[in-house]
Design an enzyme around this catalytic site. Sequence first.
Site, PDB file in Angstrom:
ATOM      1  N   LYS A 105       0.771  -1.197   0.086  1.00  0.00           N
ATOM      2  CA  LYS A 105      -0.094  -0.162   0.090  1.00  0.00           C
ATOM      3  C   LYS A 105       0.716   1.335   0.082  1.00  0.00           C
ATOM      4  O   LYS A 105       0.440   2.172  -0.728  1.00  0.00           O
ATOM      5  CB  LYS A 105      -0.758   0.024   1.217  1.00  0.00           C
ATOM      6  CG  LYS A 105      -2.186  -1.171   0.804  1.00  0.00           C
ATOM      7  CD  LYS A 105      -3.349  -0.849   1.721  1.00  0.00           C
ATOM      8  CE  LYS A 105      -4.347  -2.029   1.103  1.00  0.00           C
ATOM      9  NZ  LYS A 105      -5.498  -1.744   1.773  1.00  0.00           N
ATOM     10  N   LYS A 145     -10.892  -5.379  -2.568  1.00  0.00           N
ATOM     11  CA  LYS A 145     -11.834  -4.126  -2.492  1.00  0.00           C
ATOM     12  C   LYS A 145     -11.425  -3.035  -3.239  1.00  0.00           C
ATOM     13  O   LYS A 145     -12.156  -2.490  -4.101  1.00  0.00           O
ATOM     14  CB  LYS A 145     -11.885  -3.803  -1.026  1.00  0.00           C
ATOM     15  CG  LYS A 145     -13.470  -4.382  -0.492  1.00  0.00           C
ATOM     16  CD  LYS A 145     -13.589  -3.829   0.703  1.00  0.00           C
ATOM     17  CE  LYS A 145     -12.769  -4.384   1.808  1.00  0.00           C
ATOM     18  NZ  LYS A 145     -11.986  -3.538   2.781  1.00  0.00           N
ATOM     19  N   LYS A 164      -5.003 -11.562  -5.841  1.00  0.00           N
ATOM     20  CA  LYS A 164      -6.157 -11.803  -4.960  1.00  0.00           C
ATOM     21  C   LYS A 164      -7.251 -10.633  -5.361  1.00  0.00           C
ATOM     22  O   LYS A 164      -6.874  -9.605  -5.692  1.00  0.00           O
ATOM     23  CB  LYS A 164      -5.959 -11.766  -3.419  1.00  0.00           C
ATOM     24  CG  LYS A 164      -5.588 -10.268  -2.849  1.00  0.00           C
ATOM     25  CD  LYS A 164      -5.521 -10.320  -1.434  1.00  0.00           C
ATOM     26  CE  LYS A 164      -6.170  -9.066  -0.833  1.00  0.00           C
ATOM     27  NZ  LYS A 164      -7.161  -8.751  -0.177  1.00  0.00           N
TER      28      LYS A 164
HETATM   29  P1  ATP Z   1      -8.141  -3.719   0.082  1.00  0.00           P
HETATM   30  O1  ATP Z   1      -8.297  -3.866  -1.255  1.00  0.00           O
HETATM   31  O2  ATP Z   1      -8.649  -2.323   0.818  1.00  0.00           O
HETATM   32  O3  ATP Z   1      -7.213  -4.239   0.898  1.00  0.00           O
HETATM   33  P2  ATP Z   1      -9.489  -6.310   0.663  1.00  0.00           P
HETATM   34  O4  ATP Z   1     -10.576  -6.697  -0.284  1.00  0.00           O
HETATM   35  O5  ATP Z   1      -8.039  -6.970   0.691  1.00  0.00           O
HETATM   36  O6  ATP Z   1      -9.484  -4.547   0.688  1.00  0.00           O
HETATM   37  P3  ATP Z   1      -9.642  -6.273   3.466  1.00  0.00           P
HETATM   38  O7  ATP Z   1     -10.477  -5.059   4.025  1.00  0.00           O
HETATM   39  O8  ATP Z   1      -8.292  -6.267   3.629  1.00  0.00           O
HETATM   40  O9  ATP Z   1     -10.289  -6.439   1.868  1.00  0.00           O
HETATM   41  O10 ATP Z   1     -10.175  -7.749   4.100  1.00  0.00           O
HETATM   42  C1  ATP Z   1     -11.505  -8.194   4.626  1.00  0.00           C
HETATM   43  C2  ATP Z   1     -11.359  -9.542   5.126  1.00  0.00           C
HETATM   44  O11 ATP Z   1     -11.702 -10.101   3.847  1.00  0.00           O
HETATM   45  C3  ATP Z   1     -10.146 -10.065   5.305  1.00  0.00           C
HETATM   46  O12 ATP Z   1     -10.287 -10.810   6.516  1.00  0.00           O
HETATM   47  C4  ATP Z   1      -9.295 -10.502   4.326  1.00  0.00           C
HETATM   48  O13 ATP Z   1      -8.384 -11.416   4.816  1.00  0.00           O
HETATM   49  C5  ATP Z   1     -10.498 -10.965   3.538  1.00  0.00           C
HETATM   50  N1  ATP Z   1     -10.251 -10.949   2.335  1.00  0.00           N
HETATM   51  C6  ATP Z   1     -10.241 -10.002   1.421  1.00  0.00           C
HETATM   52  N2  ATP Z   1      -9.668 -10.562   0.056  1.00  0.00           N
HETATM   53  C7  ATP Z   1      -9.868 -11.713   0.338  1.00  0.00           C
HETATM   54  C8  ATP Z   1      -9.698 -12.587  -0.850  1.00  0.00           C
HETATM   55  N3  ATP Z   1      -9.266 -12.198  -2.316  1.00  0.00           N
HETATM   56  N4  ATP Z   1     -10.008 -14.012  -0.794  1.00  0.00           N
HETATM   57  C9  ATP Z   1     -10.246 -14.346   0.582  1.00  0.00           C
HETATM   58  N5  ATP Z   1     -10.209 -13.479   1.794  1.00  0.00           N
HETATM   59  C10 ATP Z   1     -10.160 -11.982   1.440  1.00  0.00           C
END
Ligand code: ATP
Length: 340
Positions: A118, A202, A199
């Site tokens: 990030k 969001k 992965k």
């Molecule tokens: P950002 O892009 O802001 O990092 P993110 O989609 O990675 O957002 P987080 O807010 O970091 O989401 O994660 C929220 C929850 O969802 C955490 O427990 C994280 O481990 C899980 N999570 C996020 N992305 C995935 C994914 N692709 N597969 C499985 N679990 C996920």
Amino acid sequence: MGIKADRRLRVFSGIQFSGTLHIGNYLGAIRQWVAVQVECENYFCIVDMHAITIPQDPVLLRRKTRELAALYLACGLDPLQSTIFVQSHVRAHAECCWILNCVTPVGWLERMTQYKAKSQAQESVLAGLLDYPVLQAADILLYDSDQVPVGEDQKQHVELARDIAQRFNRIYGETFVVPEPVLPKSGARIRALNDPEHKMAKSQAHIAGHAVCLVDEPDAIRRTVRRAVTDTGREIAFGDAPEKAGVNNLLEIYELFTGQERAAIEAHFAGQGYAALKRDVAEAIIEGLRPIRERYARLIEDHAELDRLLALGAARARAVAEPKVEEVKHKVGFLSGDEG
Ligand code: ATP
Ligand code: LTN
């Protein structure tokens, strides 16, 4: 210090607003929360203080906080069984974070993969972004949490919370429960549909074809899944060969939404092409998300009810976090501010 035997297992987890929730967040995290909520004592937080480690529009942040609350409920979290609350409503998180900052070496924070990724994307890196995992440790440790159900990308942060707890306990005496990260057997890392090497995230969810979001309309879901990146082969089977990551990802999503066994799924798709795979995966997602989308549409209309539930959650969270932070302040040697 292990899990305390004289009480129900404590579970803590949270999500920040940084974009629209997608099926990765649901399959990797929230689905596990819903599964444990009956037998455990649960705290599910909307981490708005974490959200501002990347600059946010204040009006949008307020709106997104309610939307996230409505999504938690729509996914099946029950405010009678789980404490659902907003991080900034419980001051103890900021107080505890400061104290934990003072036992955490900066080197530990600079090593965090999420920080490295990030901070690279920022022109000027905010101190809050580096400190992000210490606030996360405060979230977890304040509730004497035994387990933290998260997707794979958050495992490193929970392990850091363990290190911080152990270090504090060593310096000031037994204070914190050392938490365990809990990852789902399947779905801990749902991959981006447009780029199976990475992965689903969001913050990338606005990019066409990247993710299926929890409130996407059926036609949008069909379109996104239809354009999912696969490979030039034909075989539809589970496996971890890098070139089959896209197909494996689709199969895992299908498995999680239908609840079918892997062998049955492979038999179902035997002799079929990728177009059929994508069609069936899209329909499985649409069916799985239908109740969430319908509940969400009803819940998001009623701000007063959402605010009432969040106030209730905050009061329950404070009842646990405030005495804990007082204990922590006492341990480090702060004078009590109370009279007498
Ligand atoms: P950002 O892009 O802001 O990092 P993110 O989609 O990675 O957002 P987080 O807010 O970091 O989401 O994660 C929220 C929850 O969802 C955490 O427990 C994280 O481990 C899980 N999570 C996020 N992305 C995935 C994914 N692709 N597969 C499985 N679990 C996920
Ligand atoms: N960093 C987490 C959100 C988060 C969290 C927590 C998760 C903040 N505090 C405590 C588990 C426990 C993320 O998902 N991005």
